[in-house]
Design a protein around this motif. Structure first.
Motif, mmCIF file in Angstrom:
data_model
loop_
_atom_site.group_PDB
_atom_site.id
_atom_site.type_symbol
_atom_site.label_atom_id
_atom_site.label_comp_id
_atom_site.label_asym_id
_atom_site.label_seq_id
_atom_site.Cartn_x
_atom_site.Cartn_y
_atom_site.Cartn_z
ATOM 1 N N VAL A 156 -37.774 -9.833 -4.644
ATOM 2 C CA VAL A 156 -38.085 -8.499 -4.131
ATOM 3 C C VAL A 156 -39.371 -8.530 -3.320
ATOM 4 O O VAL A 156 -39.427 -8.074 -2.180
ATOM 5 C CB VAL A 156 -38.202 -7.486 -5.284
ATOM 6 C CG1 VAL A 156 -38.660 -6.131 -4.760
ATOM 7 C CG2 VAL A 156 -36.873 -7.347 -6.007
ATOM 8 N N SER A 157 -40.433 -9.055 -3.914
ATOM 9 C CA SER A 157 -41.719 -9.159 -3.227
ATOM 10 C C SER A 157 -42.604 -10.144 -3.973
ATOM 11 O O SER A 157 -42.617 -10.179 -5.206
ATOM 12 C CB SER A 157 -42.407 -7.794 -3.160
ATOM 13 O OG SER A 157 -43.711 -7.916 -2.639
ATOM 14 N N GLU A 158 -43.349 -10.935 -3.216
ATOM 15 C CA GLU A 158 -44.315 -11.857 -3.804
ATOM 16 C C GLU A 158 -45.720 -11.265 -3.809
ATOM 17 O O GLU A 158 -46.673 -11.930 -4.208
ATOM 18 C CB GLU A 158 -44.309 -13.180 -3.039
ATOM 19 C CG GLU A 158 -42.989 -13.944 -3.145
ATOM 20 C CD GLU A 158 -43.031 -15.275 -2.436
ATOM 21 O OE1 GLU A 158 -44.027 -15.526 -1.712
ATOM 22 O OE2 GLU A 158 -42.083 -16.067 -2.595
ATOM 23 N N ASP A 159 -45.837 -10.022 -3.392
ATOM 24 C CA ASP A 159 -47.155 -9.381 -3.278
ATOM 25 C C ASP A 159 -47.630 -8.766 -4.588
ATOM 26 O O ASP A 159 -48.783 -8.337 -4.683
ATOM 27 C CB ASP A 159 -47.123 -8.291 -2.195
ATOM 28 C CG ASP A 159 -46.866 -8.873 -0.814
ATOM 29 O OD1 ASP A 159 -47.217 -10.048 -0.594
ATOM 30 O OD2 ASP A 159 -46.309 -8.149 0.035
ATOM 31 N N TYR A 160 -46.741 -8.696 -5.585
ATOM 32 C CA TYR A 160 -47.096 -8.025 -6.834
ATOM 33 C C TYR A 160 -46.865 -8.963 -8.019
ATOM 34 O O TYR A 160 -45.782 -9.518 -8.177
ATOM 35 C CB TYR A 160 -46.257 -6.756 -7.025
ATOM 36 C CG TYR A 160 -46.422 -5.757 -5.901
ATOM 37 C CD1 TYR A 160 -47.416 -4.796 -5.947
ATOM 38 C CD2 TYR A 160 -45.577 -5.793 -4.785
ATOM 39 C CE1 TYR A 160 -47.569 -3.880 -4.910
ATOM 40 C CE2 TYR A 160 -45.737 -4.885 -3.743
ATOM 41 C CZ TYR A 160 -46.729 -3.935 -3.820
ATOM 42 O OH TYR A 160 -46.882 -3.032 -2.785
#
Length: 210
Positions: A156-160
């Motif tokens: 989904v996202s690697e930012d979180y």
């Protein structure tokens, strides 16, 4: 000769089935993360001394995750605070943490989930991981209370990498949770596929700031 060949084919087929079964029960998680947060709804009569005891966290450590709370005497019922805990891969099946809770007079699994742990889990889930009859829960014994958590999803996202286990309450919806958390609504949906943010109950996982 044909009979031996049939037996060999059956043996190879059985081995293939076993291999496929082994892959099908492969661990769903391999590791957890050092830090997750529980979004704890402050109910009337609760305080940080009580909360710190059931989560086995010091009050200074809890306050560190809640800069909007200046001291332990300033929490107000009807608000939320973040409780830090470690998120572990339990039995290779799911991410969670087992807390120890000392039972008190009048406790039931459902009451412990709903009040003491502010709906971070539910009565059925507590019952599954304990041996005591739900109709005869003894006083002053330690029971297991499992709270689910998340370490994120790189698909989904690697930012979180930090997430709250967030119990939904009546009147909340996707928009209100997004506004409260600062996370885009579309991202919340992607981290929680199939979740109904307007259900008024259940948990979702919300990206959080460290």
């Amino acid at each position: 000769m044909a009979s031996k060949r049939k037996r060999l084919i059956l043996l190879l087929s059985s081995c293939l089935v076993l291999v496929l079964l082994c892959f099908s029960v492969e661990a769903k998680c391999r590791s957890g993360c050092d830090l997750a947060l529980a979004s704890y709804y402050i109910w009337e009569g609760s305080n940080l001394t009580y909360i710190s005891s059931i989560f086995n966290q010091t009050i200074p450590e809890i306050l560190r995750q809640n800069p909007h709370v200046p001291n332990q005497d300033s929490i107000h019922s009807g608000t939320r605070i973040n409780i830090p805990f470690s998120c572990e891969c339990l039995t290779g099946d799911f991410l969670g943490h087992n807390f120890e809770y000392l039972t008190q007079g009048g406790d039931t699994y459902e009451k412990i989930a709903r009040i003491a742990f502010a709906n971070l889990t539910n009565g059925n889930w507590i019952q599954v991981v304990n041996i005591y009859d739900p109709t005869r829960l003894p006083n002053s014994v330690f029971i297991n209370v499992t709270v689910n958590c998340s370490c994120g999803d790189s698909r989904v996202s690697e930012d979180y990498g930090l997430f709250e286990t967030y119990p939904l309450r009546p009147g909340e919806n996707l928009s209100s949770v997004a506004n409260a958390s600062g996370a885009p609504a579309e991202l919340l949906q992607r981290f929680n596929p199939g979740s109904n943010f307007s259900a008024g109950s259940g948990i979702v996982f919300v990206p959080a700031k460290g």
